[in-house]
Design an enzyme around this catalytic site. Structure first.
Site, PDB file in Angstrom:
ATOM      1  N   GLY A 149       7.449  -1.487   9.037  1.00 14.06           N
ATOM      2  CA  GLY A 149       8.410  -2.012   8.083  1.00 14.06           C
ATOM      3  C   GLY A 149       7.763  -2.251   6.729  1.00 14.06           C
ATOM      4  O   GLY A 149       6.544  -2.152   6.562  1.00 14.06           O
ATOM      5  N   CYS A 150       8.597  -2.591   5.746  1.00 10.61           N
ATOM      6  CA  CYS A 150       8.102  -2.765   4.375  1.00 10.61           C
ATOM      7  C   CYS A 150       7.248  -4.020   4.223  1.00 10.61           C
ATOM      8  O   CYS A 150       6.114  -3.955   3.732  1.00 10.61           O
ATOM      9  CB  CYS A 150       9.271  -2.769   3.400  1.00 10.61           C
ATOM     10  SG  CYS A 150      10.631  -3.877   3.829  1.00 10.61           S
ATOM     11  N   TYR A 151       7.783  -5.171   4.631  1.00 12.94           N
ATOM     12  CA  TYR A 151       6.978  -6.397   4.571  1.00 12.94           C
ATOM     13  C   TYR A 151       5.691  -6.257   5.401  1.00 12.94           C
ATOM     14  O   TYR A 151       4.607  -6.644   4.942  1.00 12.94           O
ATOM     15  CB  TYR A 151       7.777  -7.591   5.082  1.00 12.94           C
ATOM     16  CG  TYR A 151       8.838  -8.136   4.160  1.00 12.94           C
ATOM     17  CD1 TYR A 151       8.546  -8.507   2.844  1.00 12.94           C
ATOM     18  CD2 TYR A 151      10.145  -8.325   4.615  1.00 12.94           C
ATOM     19  CE1 TYR A 151       9.523  -9.037   2.012  1.00 12.94           C
ATOM     20  CE2 TYR A 151      11.133  -8.857   3.792  1.00 12.94           C
ATOM     21  CZ  TYR A 151      10.815  -9.213   2.489  1.00 12.94           C
ATOM     22  OH  TYR A 151      11.790  -9.740   1.673  1.00 12.94           O
TER      23      TYR A 151
END
EC number: 1.2.1.38
Length: 344
Positions: A149-151
């Protein structure tokens, strides 16, 4: 040419995947699916892609057509890849999943955070977590890749050098992260409306965000022991970008942290450790598959502040997926991904 299929091509990660693959010299998108937009030409839905996909139209997912591809990307909500990945893998097709379906190794934990039972727990043993800076060799041999994921991407890349070297107090890590609105997806939602998100910033999911167990899993593996992480995400009035401000206490203040980070990422084509004293900006990575990092020790104390920025749709999603594609098929890892960030 690598024959590519994409399941779920109408969201932001799907169109970003199309944009990046349009410039890839060794990949050809043969199939792109969308139940709601079946029959619609890709170039009609996304005029920015005119001249690149003029003969390609969205279609209803078909296992035979997808199974004829060398690799299939899933740019779908969670749960979709559970239902289709097994059949594709059995047909010999590689799967690169941009959703959260195979990121967590614990099926029960996944069900707790995503509100439904895991639909394909038998495939978890085959899933490789697609963070190239950690799992490059495993990715080369993978059948099923779970794109981070991005985070989790921005946070793990920021903390990794400290934890791998045993320099951080792993029990007291803090990730204070900001995201652009595109991270919420393309679906209509009140909180994503311009009048709601513009000229405002707010924290959300402070009690617990779905990316928390994913980040914790990666940091625990890096540290080789249990970790304690406080993760607070924020929504900011920008379209693209993740800015992670990371805090850790170091156990040895004599170590040159700038040198540590530079050495750790010296051979990484998509991690840029900036000069001492720098403050990376999200706009510097807009449209680019790059994580920019700066490390600080305010007042020379034992508290370390790491600043990590990425484009949530590129290094935080579709760009990282293409990076995995390149590794998986033995190509130059930078192929199709050498775009500079967009300024202004």
């Amino acid at each position: 040419m690598i024959k590519v299929g994409i399941v779920g091509g109408t969201g932001y990660t799907g169109v970003e995947l199309l944009r990046l693959l349009a410039q890839h010299p060794q990949a050809e998108v043969a199939v792109i699916t969308s139940r709601s937009e079946a029959g619609v030409a890709v170039a009609d839905m996304y005029p920015n892609l005119r001249g690149h996909y003029d003969g390609l139209a969205f279609s209803v997912p078909d296992s035979k057509a997808l199974g004829a591809c060398d690799v299939v990307f899933f740019a779908t909500p969670h749960g979709v890849a559970h239902a289709l990945a097994g059949e594709l893998l059995a047909a010999g097709t590689k799967v690169i999943d941009l959703s959260a379906d195979f990121r967590l190794q614990d099926a029960v934990e996944w069900g707790k955070w995503y509100g439904q039972p895991h639909g394909a727990p038998e495939l978890l043993k085959d899933a490789v977590y697609g963070l190239p800076e950690v799992n490059r060799e495993k990715i080369r041999q993978a059948r099923l890749i779970a794109v981070p994921g991005c985070y989790p991407t921005a946070t793990q890349l920021g903390f990794l050098p400290l934890l791998e070297a045993g320099l951080a107090d792993a029990s007291r890590l803090i990730a204070d992260c900001k995201s652009g609105v595109s991270g919420a997806g393309r679906g209509a939602a009140v909180g994503s409306l311009f009048c709601e998100a513009g000229e405002s910033m707010k924290a959300y999911a402070v009690k617990g965000h779905r990316h928390l167990p994913e980040i914790s899993q990666g940091l625990r593996l890096a540290a080789g022991k249990d970790i304690g992480l406080t993760f607070v995400p924020h929504l900011t009035p920008m379209i693209r970008g993740i800015h992670a401000t990371l805090y850790a206490n170091v156990v040895d203040t004599s170590v040159d942290l700038q040198a540590l980070f530079e050495k750790r990422y010296a051979d990484e084509p998509f991690v840029d450790v900036m000069p001492a004293g720098s403050h990376p900006e999200t706009r510097s990575v807009r449209g680019a598959n790059v994580c920019r990092i700066a490390v600080h020790r305010p007042q020379g104390g034992d508290l370390v502040v790491v600043l990590s920025v990425i484009d949530n749709l590129v290094k935080g999603a579709s760009g990282q997926a293409v990076q995995n594609l390149n590794i998986l098929f033995g190509l130059d890892e930078r192929m199709g991904l050498s775009h500079a960030g967009l300024l202004p």
